[in-house]
Write a protein that holds these residues in place. Structure first.
Motif, PDB file in Angstrom:
ATOM      1  N   VAL A 422       0.836  -1.202   0.000  1.00  0.00           N
ATOM      2  CA  VAL A 422       0.000   0.000   0.000  1.00  0.00           C
ATOM      3  C   VAL A 422       0.869   1.250   0.000  1.00  0.00           C
ATOM      4  N   HIS A 423       1.934   1.233   0.773  1.00  0.00           N
ATOM      5  CA  HIS A 423       2.852   2.370   0.806  1.00  0.00           C
ATOM      6  C   HIS A 423       3.525   2.561  -0.553  1.00  0.00           C
ATOM      7  N   SER A 424       3.916   1.470  -1.178  1.00  0.00           N
ATOM      8  CA  SER A 424       4.604   1.549  -2.466  1.00  0.00           C
ATOM      9  C   SER A 424       3.706   2.099  -3.561  1.00  0.00           C
ATOM     10  N   LEU A 425       2.408   1.811  -3.507  1.00  0.00           N
ATOM     11  CA  LEU A 425       1.499   2.278  -4.548  1.00  0.00           C
ATOM     12  C   LEU A 425       1.505   3.798  -4.654  1.00  0.00           C
ATOM     13  N   CYS A 426       1.788   4.477  -3.552  1.00  0.00           N
ATOM     14  CA  CYS A 426       1.892   5.938  -3.566  1.00  0.00           C
ATOM     15  C   CYS A 426       3.340   6.403  -3.630  1.00  0.00           C
ATOM     16  N   ASP A 427       4.213   5.723  -2.925  1.00  0.00           N
ATOM     17  CA  ASP A 427       5.579   6.208  -2.726  1.00  0.00           C
ATOM     18  C   ASP A 427       6.384   6.228  -4.021  1.00  0.00           C
ATOM     19  N   HIS A 428       6.447   5.112  -4.741  1.00  0.00           N
ATOM     20  CA  HIS A 428       7.299   5.056  -5.930  1.00  0.00           C
ATOM     21  C   HIS A 428       6.820   5.985  -7.046  1.00  0.00           C
ATOM     22  N   PRO A 429       5.520   6.090  -7.333  1.00  0.00           N
ATOM     23  CA  PRO A 429       5.100   7.138  -8.287  1.00  0.00           C
ATOM     24  C   PRO A 429       5.434   8.548  -7.808  1.00  0.00           C
ATOM     25  N   LEU A 430       5.310   8.784  -6.503  1.00  0.00           N
ATOM     26  CA  LEU A 430       5.590  10.108  -5.973  1.00  0.00           C
ATOM     27  C   LEU A 430       7.081  10.450  -6.079  1.00  0.00           C
ATOM     28  N   ARG A 431       7.941   9.447  -5.954  1.00  0.00           N
ATOM     29  CA  ARG A 431       9.369   9.699  -6.149  1.00  0.00           C
ATOM     30  C   ARG A 431       9.650  10.205  -7.566  1.00  0.00           C
ATOM     31  N   CYS A 432       8.983   9.627  -8.545  1.00  0.00           N
ATOM     32  CA  CYS A 432       9.171  10.066  -9.935  1.00  0.00           C
ATOM     33  C   CYS A 432       8.681  11.495 -10.115  1.00  0.00           C
ATOM     34  N   ILE A 433       7.535  11.816  -9.545  1.00  0.00           N
ATOM     35  CA  ILE A 433       6.980  13.167  -9.669  1.00  0.00           C
ATOM     36  C   ILE A 433       7.917  14.184  -9.036  1.00  0.00           C
ATOM     37  N   ALA A 434       8.403  13.892  -7.825  1.00  0.00           N
ATOM     38  CA  ALA A 434       9.288  14.824  -7.127  1.00  0.00           C
ATOM     39  C   ALA A 434      10.615  14.985  -7.859  1.00  0.00           C
ATOM     40  N   ALA A 435      11.187  13.877  -8.335  1.00  0.00           N
ATOM     41  CA  ALA A 435      12.467  13.964  -9.041  1.00  0.00           C
ATOM     42  C   ALA A 435      12.325  14.761 -10.333  1.00  0.00           C
ATOM     43  N   PHE A 499       9.549  15.628  -1.277  1.00  0.00           N
ATOM     44  CA  PHE A 499      10.005  16.905  -1.804  1.00  0.00           C
ATOM     45  C   PHE A 499      11.085  17.535  -0.914  1.00  0.00           C
ATOM     46  N   SER A 500      11.588  16.760   0.062  1.00  0.00           N
ATOM     47  CA  SER A 500      12.694  17.189   0.938  1.00  0.00           C
ATOM     48  C   SER A 500      12.367  18.476   1.679  1.00  0.00           C
ATOM     49  N   LEU A 501      11.124  18.596   2.152  1.00  0.00           N
ATOM     50  CA  LEU A 501      10.679  19.815   2.814  1.00  0.00           C
ATOM     51  C   LEU A 501      10.341  19.600   4.282  1.00  0.00           C
ATOM     52  N   ASP A 502      10.806  18.522   4.872  1.00  0.00           N
ATOM     53  CA  ASP A 502      10.611  18.330   6.309  1.00  0.00           C
ATOM     54  C   ASP A 502      11.317  19.460   7.067  1.00  0.00           C
ATOM     55  N   GLY A 503      10.584  20.132   7.931  1.00  0.00           N
ATOM     56  CA  GLY A 503      11.136  21.255   8.668  1.00  0.00           C
ATOM     57  C   GLY A 503      10.936  22.594   7.996  1.00  0.00           C
ATOM     58  N   TYR A 504      10.465  22.589   6.743  1.00  0.00           N
ATOM     59  CA  TYR A 504      10.237  23.837   6.011  1.00  0.00           C
ATOM     60  C   TYR A 504       8.753  24.207   5.974  1.00  0.00           C
ATOM     61  N   LEU A 505       7.886  23.249   5.699  1.00  0.00           N
ATOM     62  CA  LEU A 505       6.463  23.539   5.557  1.00  0.00           C
ATOM     63  C   LEU A 505       5.696  23.095   6.800  1.00  0.00           C
ATOM     64  N   SER A 506       6.117  23.577   7.922  1.00  0.00           N
ATOM     65  CA  SER A 506       5.408  23.361   9.180  1.00  0.00           C
ATOM     66  C   SER A 506       5.653  24.593  10.045  1.00  0.00           C
ATOM     67  N   ASP A 507       4.829  24.773  11.054  1.00  0.00           N
ATOM     68  CA  ASP A 507       4.995  25.938  11.915  1.00  0.00           C
ATOM     69  C   ASP A 507       6.363  25.908  12.589  1.00  0.00           C
ATOM     70  N   PRO A 508       7.077  27.027  12.578  1.00  0.00           N
ATOM     71  CA  PRO A 508       8.396  27.047  13.226  1.00  0.00           C
ATOM     72  C   PRO A 508       8.278  26.792  14.721  1.00  0.00           C
ATOM     73  N   ASP A 509       9.278  26.160  15.256  1.00  0.00           N
ATOM     74  CA  ASP A 509       9.257  25.783  16.668  1.00  0.00           C
ATOM     75  C   ASP A 509      10.456  26.395  17.374  1.00  0.00           C
ATOM     76  N   ARG A 510      10.294  26.604  18.665  1.00  0.00           N
ATOM     77  CA  ARG A 510      11.379  27.127  19.492  1.00  0.00           C
ATOM     78  C   ARG A 510      11.875  26.044  20.438  1.00  0.00           C
TER      79      ARG A 510
END
Length: 909
Positions: A422-435, A499-510
């Motif tokens: 189930v994870h692969s059905l989304c993950d591998h196509p999404l890798r192609c889109i992001a790349a 899309f390598s955006l972990d830490g970018y598209l979330s509320d900033p934290d202190r």
């Protein structure tokens, strides 16, 4: 086909291809085989297409031999039968016997077809050159890989379209379900690296570890804190083993040497999840709901093409599944069928089969041994090497104990396999889109022009219909949830990660570090502008996912609504770029439909094309200078979609200029002719979608989506800074030349000063709000700054950061608010997580989301109103850290008209 020099692809004596699946070549070695180099495969696949298109053959091939007409009833010729051993008296079609051929236990056709597709799965893996110089030698092997993928895609399209035509929706359901099951099993074998050849030509279940293994890298993480004491006690009583406190294990090719205590923890966690889901279903009175992947939150698949992990543009198994789903969803469903079965006409076979996973209770082996429908399908692929446990009592045990151990292993193994599939059905196509998005923004420049060529062919019309469009469909399917889907929340998290955006598209934290509280910085990227480009691509991809859903099926064979919709959308955006001649417009329309729709009923296609062209375009004659061309009518400008994925970025830039001109023409033709009284949204309401895919639009209304929007708007407001600027330590008073004029997000009022450097005026990257012609000025107000460069109103005015994609998302949220709020009532089979999300959506929750300020931004100096903060406002300036507050701040202080060089009317229209 044979491999060069007597390699591993040479036929071995004694092999029985009809009764046992032949091993696949490891990785992309199939490209180097003689059948590829001498172009034998395309001819074989064309012959296979002719077989599919024979009336009734495709459906019969996909049906099993245990009932009804099937491939086993296709009799051989008399000359062939005379020289072939006859079947034994005990054999027969119902016992898996190929009647008349003398082949016992013959494989069914879906299994053989799935294994053939796997020959192109994951071939030609690519890795980004993170360090070092530019590639010195341009490898052209990618041409062969694309050729194989496109040939397999063409044959797969022929199979799916033939089943759609020959069997229809309901009649073809069993055959399509068999195909889905075979593809699921083969995806599982591919993920576990099973059924491959050894390099020396020997047959083995797995190939040695190589770089392609990174495609399937995964880990499983569970802790005792996720499980209640009741579930732990039940498992401990059943197994007699103390449950471990945590389980962190690699599961790339299965689980190896897992202590029994950790196995008990996994069982307790599965039992706890099932009990929780059952309780929620009971509370919501939804006994027919689906449940999603049980281990979905425990499985982690670390992968980043941007960081140098390998990926492949070639996924024939995933795309064959997507094409089959789209064709099944396009089958005719009459009004009577929809009225008779409103809760089931839209369901997919196997994907939406009911199971008793949520049923509370046990069986003879214990409460935990219950499976969902996909786990039951994959159970037949289980091998002892998939899940190995170190038993506390040692390997020796009694026969009942051995049976219990075997049952426990098969249950957990199939649960894990189904979650990975189930994870692969989304993950591998999404890798192609992001790349592909990364390559388009020149982040893979060191890989050379061949990499750019791959991305262009992946996303350009018409080849994108066999590649990227199907990948988008798989992501939409997974975001829809149900039993075989990650659901909106998990897909959003996967989008952010890929899309390598972990830490970018979330509320900033202190965080408090050594007695000093400071902002947590997002991960550092190789280039500072990469994060901005990736964020824009992220929002654009979300717009595509939620906008271009598969359409509702036609109600009759004569219903042209779906065909008309496809042609209209494709043709309108092509005409928005530039005028087209009749032949050019015909070519554009041909790319929007399948080969069967264009060739089998050419008269119907031409009639619909002519009707659509006449309705959206006007003909212009050029005399002797050339053939007449067709221009888009002003009435069609409202249907333009800035994220339409069949146009490239440069084409969208031309289209936006033309659409702005057409909008001004349309406004002048409207009653009254007063452009300041007309509001045109950035994008129109998305077209209706198929019921099975509608829940994917819940992506727009996730709390995480509002946080992503809020973070990117702050990035724009702070002129390219991902963290709020600090308050200056040394303050001096600076008098700005002028305070921005009053502005409002209300559709009825907004003030713009002719002499205020254009503040408050909007460009195509700003909301389509109306402006008042009134000249409203306010006295100059001092602002606080420091000797060092800091955040001021002038810095906001000079910002050049675009947020068009964010405005697109905000507009789609408004368009889909009512639709998404009704999904939990319209789709009783919806999984419980999406049910909760849909039930919580209403106008009040929407207003709360866009006006609320997260705790971490409550007292930020840069977001406070003057005099406490740097930015004045004609309003209260409160809640500036909210989505709505940030939009108001940008509307008040952005100097859009000066940069764009447009007038007030054109900027707002």
């Amino acid at each position: 086909g044979g491999g060069g020099g007597g390699g591993p692809l040479v036929y071995q004596p004694g092999e029985r291809p009809l009764s046992s699946r032949l091993p696949c070549p490891p990785d992309d070695k199939y490209i180097d085989s003689r059948c590829m180099k001498h172009k034998r495969i395309p001819h074989l696949l064309r012959d296979l297409e002719y077989i599919y298109e024979t009336p009734g053959t495709a459906t019969r091939l996909l049906q099993r031999g245990d009932g009804g007409p099937s491939m086993y009833e296709i009799a051989p010729s008399s000359s062939f039968a005379a020289n072939t051993p006859q079947p034994s008296p005990t054999g027969g079609a119902g016992q898996g016997y190929l009647a008349g051929y003398g082949v016992p236990d013959a494989l069914d056709f879906p299994t053989v077809w799935a294994r053939l597709l796997r020959s192109g799965q994951g071939i030609d893996p690519q890795k980004r050159r993170v360090s070092g110089g530019h590639v010195e030698y341009e490898d052209e092997r990618w041409f062969g890989a694309y050729g194989l993928s496109l040939n397999l895609a063409g044959t797969g399209d022929s199979l799916s379209e033939s089943v759609q035509v020959q069997g229809g929706g309901g009649a073809a359901a069993p055959a399509v379900g068999n195909l889905f099951a075979a593809l699921f099993r083969e995806v599982k074998l591919w993920l576990y690296r099973e059924g491959l050849l050894e390099p020396d030509g020997g047959r083995a279940s797995r190939a040695p570890h190589d770089e392609a293994s990174s495609l399937q890298r995964s880990t499983l993480h569970v802790s005792a804190g996720q499980v209640d004491e009741r579930s732990v006690g039940q498992i401990a009583e059943l197994t007699g083993v103390a449950v471990a406190s945590s389980c962190d294990v690699a599961c790339e090719r299965g689980v190896r040497n897992l202590p029994e205590a950790k196995l008990a923890l996994l069982e307790a966690a599965v039992l706890h999840s099932r009990n929780q889901l059952s309780a929620r279903a009971y509370e919501m009175m939804r006994d027919r709901s689906s449940h999603g992947p049980v281990m979905g939150d425990w499985l982690k698949v670390p992968h980043s093409p941007l960081a140098g992990d390998g990926f492949s543009f070639h996924l024939p198994l995933h795309r064959a599944l997507a094409r089959s789903i789209l064709c099944f969803c396009a089958s005719v469903v009459s009004e009577e069928e929809r009225a008779d079965c409103p809760e089931g006409w839209w369901k997919l076979p196997l994907f939406d089969d009911g199971d008793d996973f949520l049923t509370v209770g046990g069986d003879s082996t214990g409460v935990v041994f219950k499976q969902d429908s996909l786990s039951a399908v994959l159970r037949s692929t289980h091998k002892s090497s998939n899940f190995r446990v170190v038993w506390s009592a040692g390997p020796d045990c009694s026969t009942p104990e051995a049976q219990l151990r075997k049952s426990r292993l098969r249950m957990l193994s199939s649960q894990l396999a189904s979650t990975k599939v189930v994870h692969s059905l989304c993950d591998h196509p999404l890798r192609c889109i992001a790349a592909a998005e990364q390559i388009e923004h020149h982040m893979w420049a060191k890989n050379g022009q061949s990499m750019a060529g791959m991305a262009i062919n992946y996303g350009a019309v018409p080849l994108c219909r066999s590649m990227r469009d199907l990948d988008i469909a798989m992501v939409q399917l997974s975001a829809s949830g149900f039993n075989v889907g990650l659901g909106a929340r998990r897909v959003f998290g996967l989008l952010t990660t890929r899309f390598s955006l972990d830490g970018y598209l979330s509320d900033p934290d202190r965080r408090n570090s050594f007695g000093k509280v400071g902002w947590v910085k997002p991960p550092r990227m190789q280039e500072p502008d990469h994060a901005e480009h990736l964020a824009e691509s992220f929002f654009k991809t979300v717009c595509v996912i939620v906008s271009d859903l598969p359409p509702p099926p036609p109600v009759s064979e004569q219903d042209n609504s779906v065909l008309k919709r496809h042609i209209r959308r494709e043709l309108l955006h092509a005409l928005a770029v530039e005028p087209k001649s009749h032949s050019e417009a015909m070519n554009v329309a041909s790319a929007a439909v399948s080969r069967r729709e264009e060739s089998d009923d050419a008269t119907r296609f031409r009639a619909v094309f002519t009707e659509v062209l006449t309705s959206i375009a006007q003909q212009r004659n050029h005399g002797s200078r050339g053939p007449p061309t067709f221009d888009l009518k002003p009435e069609g400008c409202g249907e333009y979609d800035p994220s339409f994925h069949h146009l490239r970025k440069t084409e969208h830039q031309h289209a936006m200029d033309n659409i702005a001109r057409l909008r001004r023409q349309r406004i002048k033709r409207m009653e009254g002719g007063v452009s300041s009284e007309v509001v045109l949204p950035l994008v129109s309401e998305p077209p209706p979608g198929h019921n099975r895919f509608l829940p994917s639009r819940l992506l727009l209304h996730l709390p995480a989506m509002y946080a992503a929007i809020r973070r990117f708007l702050m990035y724009v407001l702070f002129n390219g800074q991902w963290l709020p600027p600090d308050k200056p330590s040394v303050e001096v008073e600076v008098i700005p030349s002028e305070v921005p004029a009053a502005a409002s997000l209300s559709p009825t009022t907004a003030a713009t000063s002719p002499g205020s450097k254009g503040r408050g005026r909007m460009t195509p990257t700003s909301p389509p709000f109306r402006s008042s012609p009134a000249d409203t000025r306010t006295p100059s107000v001092p602002s606080m700054t420091s000797a060092e460069p800091n955040f001021t109103a002038e810095a906001v005015s000079a910002s050049s950061k675009s947020f068009l994609e964010v405005l697109h998302i905000l507009t789609l949220q408004v368009h889909t608010l009512e639709e998404c709020s009704c999904l939990h009532n319209d789709l009783p089979f919806l999984d419980l997580e999406n049910v909760s999300l849909s039930a919580g959506i209403n106008i009040n929750s929407y207003l709360e989301e866009i006006s609320s300020v997260p705790e971490s931004l409550a007292d930020v100096w840069a977001l406070q109103c003057y005099p406490e903060g740097p930015l004045p406002s004609q309003g209260s300036g409160l809640n500036r850290g909210s989505v709505l507050g940030l939009l108001i701040a940008l509307y008040e202080h952005r100097d859009n008209a000066k940069r764009s060089g447009v007038t007030n009317d054109s900027a707002n229209n």
